[in-house]
Design a protein around this motif. Structure first.
Motif, PDB file in Angstrom:
ATOM      1  N   PRO A  36       0.870  -0.971   0.347  1.00  0.00           N
ATOM      2  CA  PRO A  36       0.065  -0.124   0.064  1.00  0.00           C
ATOM      3  C   PRO A  36       1.303   1.314   0.116  1.00  0.00           C
ATOM      4  O   PRO A  36       1.971   1.049   0.386  1.00  0.00           O
ATOM      5  N   VAL A  83      -3.980   1.890   1.473  1.00  0.00           N
ATOM      6  CA  VAL A  83      -4.513   2.150   0.672  1.00  0.00           C
ATOM      7  C   VAL A  83      -4.223   2.450  -0.540  1.00  0.00           C
ATOM      8  O   VAL A  83      -2.143   2.230  -0.314  1.00  0.00           O
ATOM      9  N   PHE A  84      -4.522   2.002  -1.767  1.00  0.00           N
ATOM     10  CA  PHE A  84      -3.172   0.941  -2.919  1.00  0.00           C
ATOM     11  C   PHE A  84      -4.201   2.458  -3.919  1.00  0.00           C
ATOM     12  O   PHE A  84      -5.402   1.963  -4.257  1.00  0.00           O
ATOM     13  N   ILE A  96     -12.433  -3.757   0.176  1.00  0.00           N
ATOM     14  CA  ILE A  96     -11.947  -4.888   0.439  1.00  0.00           C
ATOM     15  C   ILE A  96     -12.322  -5.472   1.551  1.00  0.00           C
ATOM     16  O   ILE A  96     -10.873  -5.474   2.737  1.00  0.00           O
ATOM     17  N   GLY A 111      -5.782  -9.727  -0.593  1.00  0.00           N
ATOM     18  CA  GLY A 111      -5.838  -8.124   0.591  1.00  0.00           C
ATOM     19  C   GLY A 111      -5.139  -7.104  -0.805  1.00  0.00           C
ATOM     20  O   GLY A 111      -5.639  -7.551  -1.684  1.00  0.00           O
ATOM     21  N   TYR A 112      -4.161  -7.459  -0.818  1.00  0.00           N
ATOM     22  CA  TYR A 112      -3.322  -6.822  -1.409  1.00  0.00           C
ATOM     23  C   TYR A 112      -3.196  -7.215  -2.882  1.00  0.00           C
ATOM     24  O   TYR A 112      -2.613  -5.995  -3.831  1.00  0.00           O
ATOM     25  N   ALA A 115      -5.903  -5.818  -4.763  1.00  0.00           N
ATOM     26  CA  ALA A 115      -5.673  -4.094  -4.143  1.00  0.00           C
ATOM     27  C   ALA A 115      -5.370  -3.546  -5.229  1.00  0.00           C
ATOM     28  O   ALA A 115      -5.119  -2.211  -6.479  1.00  0.00           O
ATOM     29  N   ALA A 119      -5.741  -1.433  -8.782  1.00  0.00           N
ATOM     30  CA  ALA A 119      -5.498  -0.055  -8.746  1.00  0.00           C
ATOM     31  C   ALA A 119      -4.714   0.429 -10.099  1.00  0.00           C
ATOM     32  O   ALA A 119      -4.848   1.555 -11.067  1.00  0.00           O
ATOM     33  N   THR A 124      -9.491   2.496  -6.817  1.00  0.00           N
ATOM     34  CA  THR A 124      -8.494   3.245  -5.974  1.00  0.00           C
ATOM     35  C   THR A 124      -8.807   1.994  -4.720  1.00  0.00           C
ATOM     36  O   THR A 124     -10.177   2.086  -4.324  1.00  0.00           O
ATOM     37  N   ALA A 125      -8.119   0.594  -4.134  1.00  0.00           N
ATOM     38  CA  ALA A 125      -8.934  -0.292  -3.182  1.00  0.00           C
ATOM     39  C   ALA A 125      -8.012   0.678  -1.915  1.00  0.00           C
ATOM     40  O   ALA A 125      -7.199   0.564  -2.064  1.00  0.00           O
ATOM     41  N   PHE A 126      -9.101  -0.851  -1.332  1.00  0.00           N
ATOM     42  CA  PHE A 126      -8.680   0.240   0.598  1.00  0.00           C
ATOM     43  C   PHE A 126      -8.618  -1.822   0.884  1.00  0.00           C
ATOM     44  O   PHE A 126     -10.090  -2.194   0.971  1.00  0.00           O
ATOM     45  N   VAL A 127      -8.041  -2.064   1.549  1.00  0.00           N
ATOM     46  CA  VAL A 127      -8.067  -3.118   2.398  1.00  0.00           C
ATOM     47  C   VAL A 127      -8.360  -2.618   3.867  1.00  0.00           C
ATOM     48  O   VAL A 127      -7.855  -2.060   4.226  1.00  0.00           O
TER      49      VAL A 127
END
Length: 323
Positions: A36, A83-84, A96, A111-112, A115, A119, A124-127
């Motif tokens: 992230p 945050v990604f 996520i 997760g990552y 994400a 991205a 925009t991805a939020f784990v």
């Protein structure tokens, strides 16, 4: 929406404290693993309802292969968003909620990796590292949902900082995180905590939701009893049955499951689809012959189930997610 560069984006995050990355522990510095850009605490100060003051955040690396990371947060005192930011943002965002049977939160596989994939495609991805019910929290059955609700509201509250459209925030979760995603989709308006700031005046309902291979209940369908923590402690009550919680206000849902899942039966997804259809909620369901449990992106590679992310993207786009 006013453009912001990466420096401005990172600076904006300082209004909610950045966190060190315990998830990075043990990772080779040279390895090209997704990471992230920054982390943001979900709650100002201590998360509400802590009854176990000795609880500390803890990460476990489960992989024996240095070329592969398979980490999990096995203790969560500080719920957060990792945050990604999208390289070329299109305004869409995804929350996520990784799986882990409500005993851990899987970091990389659920997760990552997704994400970073998103991205690279403008999202925009939020784990979300949500609290676990059996680790010393008041109201354990709602503690993870409180974090998911707070995460949705915080993302919308900070939308301008993060170059996203607050109306285009979706949710996706796997396994127990699929239960949490479904819980958010069906109980987004239920009051699970006392508001703490202006973010809590905002809506927690996702635009669309994707509970993937989800747990939906601790009931006779769940033969192996993998989800036995506080969130499932009172078997048979409506609050834990995702299909019983569906209403016409549930957002459109994308469902995906492998027929050979030996951990959570495909019947769970079939039941969820039946409830969504009965409530008139737009639903897209994909069942795959092979994939097992916990396929995410990594274990889907080379199998027909590998099509699921593009299927989700195309479906969500039809519901306005990609603008």
């Amino acid at each position: 929406m006013t453009p912001v560069d990466r420096r401005t984006l990172l600076g904006a995050a300082l209004t909610a404290p950045l966190l060190p990355h315990p998830a990075n522990a043990g990772a080779p510095a040279h390895a090209p693993f997704p990471e992230p850009a920054f982390s943001v605490k979900l709650w100002p100060g201590e998360a509400p309802g802590l009854t176990n003051p000795s609880l500390r955040d803890e990460v476990l690396e489960r992989s024996k292969d240095p070329a592969i990371r398979d980490r999990a947060m096995v203790k969560v005192r500080t719920p957060r968003l990792d945050v990604f930011p999208a390289a070329n943002p299109n305004g869409a965002a995804l929350l996520i909620t990784p799986g882990g049977a409500y005993h851990r939160v899987v970091i990389d596989k659920e997760g990552y990796e997704l994400a970073a994939w998103l991205a690279a495609r403008g999202v925009t991805a939020f784990v979300c590292f949500y609290r676990l019910p059996d680790q010393g929290w008041a109201d354990p059955r709602n503690v993870a949902l409180a974090d998911a609700q707070r995460a949705m509201r915080l993302i919308r509250h900070r939308a301008a900082d993060w170059k996203i459209d607050p109306k285009r925030v979706a949710a996706l979760g796997y396994s127990a995180g699929g239960h949490l995603c479904g819980d958010l989709a069906t109980r987004h308006a239920v009051k699970t905590y006392t508001p703490v700031d202006a973010a809590d005046s905002l809506d927690a309902r996702p635009l669309v939701a994707a509970p993937l291979y989800p747990a939906i209940a601790m009931d006779p369908f769940l033969a192996k009893g993998v989800a036995t923590s506080g969130v499932y402690a009172s078997s048979g009550t409506d609050w834990q049955m995702l299909d019983a919680q569906v209403t016409a206000d549930t957002p459109p849902c994308f469902l995906c499951h492998a027929e050979d899942d030996a951990t959570l039966p495909v019947d769970f997804t079939l039941r969820m689809r039946a409830a969504l259809r009965a409530a008139g909620v737009p639903t897209d369901m994909h069942l795959f012959e092979e994939g097992g449990h916990g396929f995410g992106l990594r274990l889907a590679a080379g199998k027909p189930v590998a099509a699921w992310p593009e299927l989700f993207m195309a479906w969500a786009a039809r519901h306005g997610w990609l603008g």
